[in-house]
Every structure is written in structure tokens, then in C-alpha cells.
Design a protein around this motif. Structure first.
Motif, PDB file in Angstrom:
ATOM      1  N   ILE A  41       0.813  -1.221   0.000  1.00  0.00           N
ATOM      2  CA  ILE A  41       0.000   0.000   0.000  1.00  0.00           C
ATOM      3  C   ILE A  41       0.846   1.270   0.000  1.00  0.00           C
ATOM      4  O   ILE A  41       0.592   2.197  -0.794  1.00  0.00           O
ATOM      5  N   PRO A  42       1.873   1.388   0.856  1.00  0.00           N
ATOM      6  CA  PRO A  42       2.692   2.613   0.800  1.00  0.00           C
ATOM      7  C   PRO A  42       3.345   2.830  -0.567  1.00  0.00           C
ATOM      8  O   PRO A  42       3.422   3.966  -1.051  1.00  0.00           O
ATOM      9  N   ARG A  46       2.816   6.050  -3.144  1.00  0.00           N
ATOM     10  CA  ARG A  46       3.918   6.880  -3.645  1.00  0.00           C
ATOM     11  C   ARG A  46       3.916   6.951  -5.170  1.00  0.00           C
ATOM     12  O   ARG A  46       4.044   8.032  -5.756  1.00  0.00           O
ATOM     13  N   GLU A  47       3.782   5.808  -5.831  1.00  0.00           N
ATOM     14  CA  GLU A  47       3.888   5.807  -7.297  1.00  0.00           C
ATOM     15  C   GLU A  47       2.716   6.509  -7.964  1.00  0.00           C
ATOM     16  O   GLU A  47       2.889   7.211  -8.969  1.00  0.00           O
ATOM     17  N   LEU A  48       1.506   6.328  -7.428  1.00  0.00           N
ATOM     18  CA  LEU A  48       0.326   6.915  -8.056  1.00  0.00           C
ATOM     19  C   LEU A  48       0.023   8.317  -7.542  1.00  0.00           C
ATOM     20  O   LEU A  48      -0.938   8.952  -7.990  1.00  0.00           O
ATOM     21  N   PRO A 104      -2.858   2.901 -14.854  1.00  0.00           N
ATOM     22  CA  PRO A 104      -2.123   4.169 -14.818  1.00  0.00           C
ATOM     23  C   PRO A 104      -2.545   5.072 -13.663  1.00  0.00           C
ATOM     24  O   PRO A 104      -1.802   5.976 -13.281  1.00  0.00           O
ATOM     25  N   THR A 105      -3.747   4.840 -13.122  1.00  0.00           N
ATOM     26  CA  THR A 105      -4.263   5.693 -12.052  1.00  0.00           C
ATOM     27  C   THR A 105      -4.893   4.822 -10.965  1.00  0.00           C
ATOM     28  O   THR A 105      -5.166   3.634 -11.171  1.00  0.00           O
ATOM     29  N   LEU A 106      -5.140   5.443  -9.824  1.00  0.00           N
ATOM     30  CA  LEU A 106      -5.767   4.714  -8.734  1.00  0.00           C
ATOM     31  C   LEU A 106      -7.173   4.264  -9.113  1.00  0.00           C
ATOM     32  O   LEU A 106      -7.587   3.138  -8.755  1.00  0.00           O
ATOM     33  N   GLY A 107      -7.911   5.097  -9.835  1.00  0.00           N
ATOM     34  CA  GLY A 107      -9.270   4.730 -10.236  1.00  0.00           C
ATOM     35  C   GLY A 107      -9.296   3.465 -11.069  1.00  0.00           C
ATOM     36  O   GLY A 107     -10.125   2.571 -10.847  1.00  0.00           O
TER      37      GLY A 107
END
Length: 466
Positions: A41-42, A46-48, A104-107
Motif C-alpha cells: 500500500i505505501p 507513492r507511485e500513483l 495508470p491511475t488509482l481509479g
């Protein structure tokens, strides 16, 4: 119940071995996925470029899909055929793993995790019923125990894989590992898994029942998962609880009047099934809380990296892996309720002991002992319940048990998080963790005593007659 099932080929045949391999690999991938992402999770945040709280939706969305679809998935396998439902579930899980790796995104990642959870919700209960209907009664418990042993190797490797990939090439490699594994399971399943279903019921799905149970469990799971972030008295949380209660009541009413219900409530007249399910759920609640607290202790209190924290989990998780064959071995020598009570006694003393030790040379063996009891409790519940229901309705029983395990596990996690928030300002984090472990251990140990007392009471009543 008087139902029959399509005859399955002998377990000694190549088809039986292939079905075993397909199920074991699929469940292995699901277990790795479930236990690897907690430590990632961390890295995902960070990446997104999102907060850790937002990144938690990758776990919450998965649990939401899994928790509310277990019952539906298990019964769909009984009604429509275990083979097509299993293939669909593995296919969804494989495709969603690729989607997670490329997100590419959290969504996009959250959507892919929902699909992945839906696939897992089909695979897990149907896998249990596939083994129950492929293997004869004489070897069924041993086959289920061996399947859970191999699947629980994923439990053992999950934290190590999650921590290692997060600290190394990146969290996306968790999903790049899962994609070919699940694809391999799919190829083997296409070739070897036989089809079977509940021949006593028409191929009609209770759609109103499905919608009601999904709405109820989805609302409950979401309220529990997000209640601490939103506030337990927030209108959004309270509305979700209200929806869960109303939809649950509608589901019970529907199942009592439906000609071919999604869940036959006569299942709960079997006291052995009830005791095993309750004890398995309590052990899984303890397992979820203990893993959560151990992760916090190792990374926040003791300052270990994700990789080192995952390494510490290897020995305890190995005991969870061993609990599958151990449960199968015990099932031929002890009653199911006795095995579950024994598991509760080991787990309860382990949780209490874990709150009393600090030195590494004591922490690791006590953690391992605790994991053995907790793992035996929740793993054996899936094996034991298959022995007390007809194979034709194995998927239904498995779906009910898994729903109880996952939903109550999520509630236990939410309760632990709320307790930490309330206790930490007064006692400090370490004392808060220890207090929760002691309470949880006492509850599990008490439940094991209660199971023994209830079973003896029923035996005495049967001996004296009405």
C-alpha cells in the motif's frame, strides 16, 4: 436433502489429478494476492501520487467484491455447473491481474481490483465444491486438506512477495506474477475439470435473492471498511448500515418463500455445521486482527522494512499452510467440533502469549504457535462443513461459510482499528496492540470452550432421548 449430483470420475484418474492441480494453483494465486498487497500500500500511494488512505481502496474494493459475491458464486456453481463458473472466475482473475499491473491511475486500479475480487469470489467456493464432487467420500477430506495446504503456501509467501516486490522492482510485479499463474490454472481447468451441478434444482437463478444479498453484504462491507475514515456516526455510514439491515431482511424473507432459494435455511438446522462455521469465523477474525497488529508492530513499533516484515511472517504463515493437511489428518480421528475447539484453544493461548512477549527468540515461536491455531480454525471450517452437507449443495455451503469468514473478519479489523484509535492516546500504541490481542485471545478461547459444552449437551440430550 435427497439431492443428487452428476457422477464424477475417480479421483485417481488423470482428470481428477488435473482438477486438483487447477484448483490448487488458482487458490494459491488468490492467497498470494490477498496477503501480498497489504505491504504494498505505501508503494502504491507513492507511485500513483495519492495518500495512503486513498490507496487503501485497493484493499477495500477487493474485499467488497469478494465479501458480497461468495454466496452467489457458490450457488451459481451448484445450479449452472461448477466447470463454467470456475472457468469464468479464473478468467476474470487473470484478466484483472493484467489490468492491475498496467493501471495508470488509482481509479483504474480500483476497478480492476473489483473485477479481480469478483473472479476470486467465484473461484473459491466453486473450487471447494469441485474437489468435493470429484473425489469420493473416502478421500475427500484428504484432498481438500491438500488443496488448502498448497493454497496456504500462497499465504506464507504473500507477505514476502509483497514486501520483496515493493522494495525491489515495484508493486506491479505482484500482479505480473499472478497473471501467468492464473492463466496456467485456467488452461489446466479447461482440459481436466469435470462438470457437476445440483440435479435437484432447475437451472434458474434466484435473481431477487442475489440482488438482496449482494446489496446487504456490499453495504455492510463498505460501512465496516470505511467507517473509521468517515466516522461511525457519519450519515453516510449510518445509511449504509440501514441499507444492509433492510436488504438483509428482504433476503431472508425472499429465501423463505422462494421455490428454489439461493440459500436453503434448513442448512442451519445442522448444529455441527453451525458450530464449525461459528468457530471458523471466530478464528478468522483472530487471524485478520493478529496479522494486522503484527504488521503494525513490526513496521511501526520495531521499524522493520516491508521486506524484513514479510520475512518474519514466513514461519507463522508456513504453519497456516500446514494446517490444511493437519486438519485432514485430524478429521479421520476426531469429531469436527473437537478439532475446531482444539484450534481455538491453540489460537487463544497464542494471541494472549503474543501480547506478553517482546524478545525475538520468544516472539517468533509464539507467533508461529498462534498462527497454527488460527490457520487450523479457518482452514478446517471449509473442510469440515463439506462433510455435513450433500455434495450437490457443496457450493452453497462453501459460499455461506466463506461469506461468514470474510465479512466477520472485516468487522474484526474495523473494530481493532477503532480500538487502536481510542486506546493509543492514553496507553501508547504497543500497549493498545497488546490489549486487543488479549481480548481477542480470550474471546477465541472462550468460544472453543463453548463449542465443547454445546456439543456435549447435544450428545447428552441424544442419549437420554426426547
Amino acid at each position: 436433502m435427497g439431492s443428487t449430483s452428476v457422477p464424477a470420475p475417480p479421483a485417481s484418474s488423470r482428470r481428477g489429478a488435473g482438477a486438483f492441480a487447477a484448483v490448487a494453483i488458482a487458490l494459491f494465486a488468490i492467497q498470494v494476492d490477498f496477503f501480498a498487497l497489504n505491504l504494498a500500500i505505501p508503494g502504491i500511494a507513492r507511485e500513483l501520487g495519492v495518500t495512503v488512505t486513498a490507496a487503501q481502496w485497493t484493499l477495500s474494493s477487493y474485499m467488497l467484491a469478494v465479501g458480497c459475491l461468495f454466496i452467489v458464486g457458490g450457488r451459481l456453481g451448484d445450479l449452472l455447473g461448477r466447470r463454467p463458473v470456475l472457468l469464468t472466475g479464473i478468467g476474470l482473475f487473470a484478466a484483472a491481474s493484467v489490468g492491475c499491473a498496467l493501471a495508470p491511475t488509482l481509479g483504474v486500479l480500483v476497478v480492476a481490483r473489483v473485477v479481480q475480487g469478483a473472479g476470486a469470489a467465484l473461484v473459491f467456493p466453486v473450487s471447494v465444491s469441485v474437489i468435493s464432487n470429484t473425489f469420493p467420500e473416502a478421500t475427500r477430506a484428504r484432498a481438500l486438506g491438500a488443496v488448502f495446504a498448497l493454497a496456504n503456501v500462497g499465504t506464507a509467501l504473500g507477505p514476502f512477495v509483497g514486501g520483496g516486490f515493493t522494495d525491489g522492482p515495484g508493486w506491479r510485479w505482484i500482479f505480473w506474477l499472478l497473471a501467468p499463474l492464473s492463466a496456467l490454472a485456467l488452461l489446466i481447468a479447461v482440459r481436466y475439470v469435470p462438470d457437476s451441478r445440483d440435479e435437484s434444482a432447475p437451472r434458474q437463478v434466484d435473481l431477487p435473492g442475489c440482488l438482496a444479498v449482494v446489496a446487504s453484504l456490499a453495504a455492510l462491507t463498505l460501512a465496516v471498511e470505511r467507517g473509521s475514515a468517515w466516522g461511525w456516526d457519519h450519515p453516510r455510514t449510518l445509511v449504509l448500515y440501514a441499507v444492509a439491515v433492510l436488504a438483509g431482511a428482504a433476503f431472508v424473507r425472499r429465501e423463505r418463500t422462494c421455490a428454489h432459494p439461493l440459500v436453503d435455511f434448513r442448512l442451519f438446522r445442522n448444529v455441527s455445521f453451525d458450530l464449525v462455521t461459528v468457530m471458523g469465523s471466530v478464528c478468522n477474525m483472530g487471524y485478520a486482527v493478529t496479522v494486522f497488529l503484527a504488521t503494525l508492530q513490526l513496521q511501526q513499533t520495531r521499524g522493520l522494512s516491508a521486506l524484513l516484515a514479510g520475512t518474519v511472517f514466513l514461519a507463522p504463515a508456513l504453519m497456516v499452510a500446514c494446517s490444511g493437511p493437519l486438519g485432514a489428518w485430524l478429521s479421520t480421528r476426531l469429531r469436527a467440533t473437537t478439532v475446531m475447539a482444539l484450534a481455538g484453544a491453540v489460537a487463544g493461548t497464542g494471541m494472549i502469549g503474543l501480547s506478553l512477549v517482546w524478545a525475538w527468540w520468544l516472539y517468533l515461536p509464539v507467533f508461529t504457535w498462534c498462527a497454527l491455531g488460527l490457520g487450523l480454525g479457518w482452514t478446517f471450517s471449509s473442510v469440515a462443513t463439506q462433510a455435513v452437507v450433500p455434495p450437490a449443495r457443496a457450493g452453497e455451503a462453501s459460499g455461506v461459510v466463506l461469506t461468514a469468514l470474510v465479512t466477520l473478519g472485516a468487522i474484526a479489523l474495523a473494530a481493532a482499528a477503532a480500538a487502536i484509535t481510542a486506546l493509543t492516546p492514553e496507553t501508547g500504541p504497543e500497549a493498545a496492540y497488546d490489549a486487543i490481542l488479549r481480548v481477542g485471545g480470550a474471546v477465541i478461547a472462550g468460544a472453543s470452550v463453548l463449542v465443547v459444552l454445546v456439543h456435549r449437551r447435544l450428545e447428552a440430550r441424544a442419549a437420554t432421548g426426547p
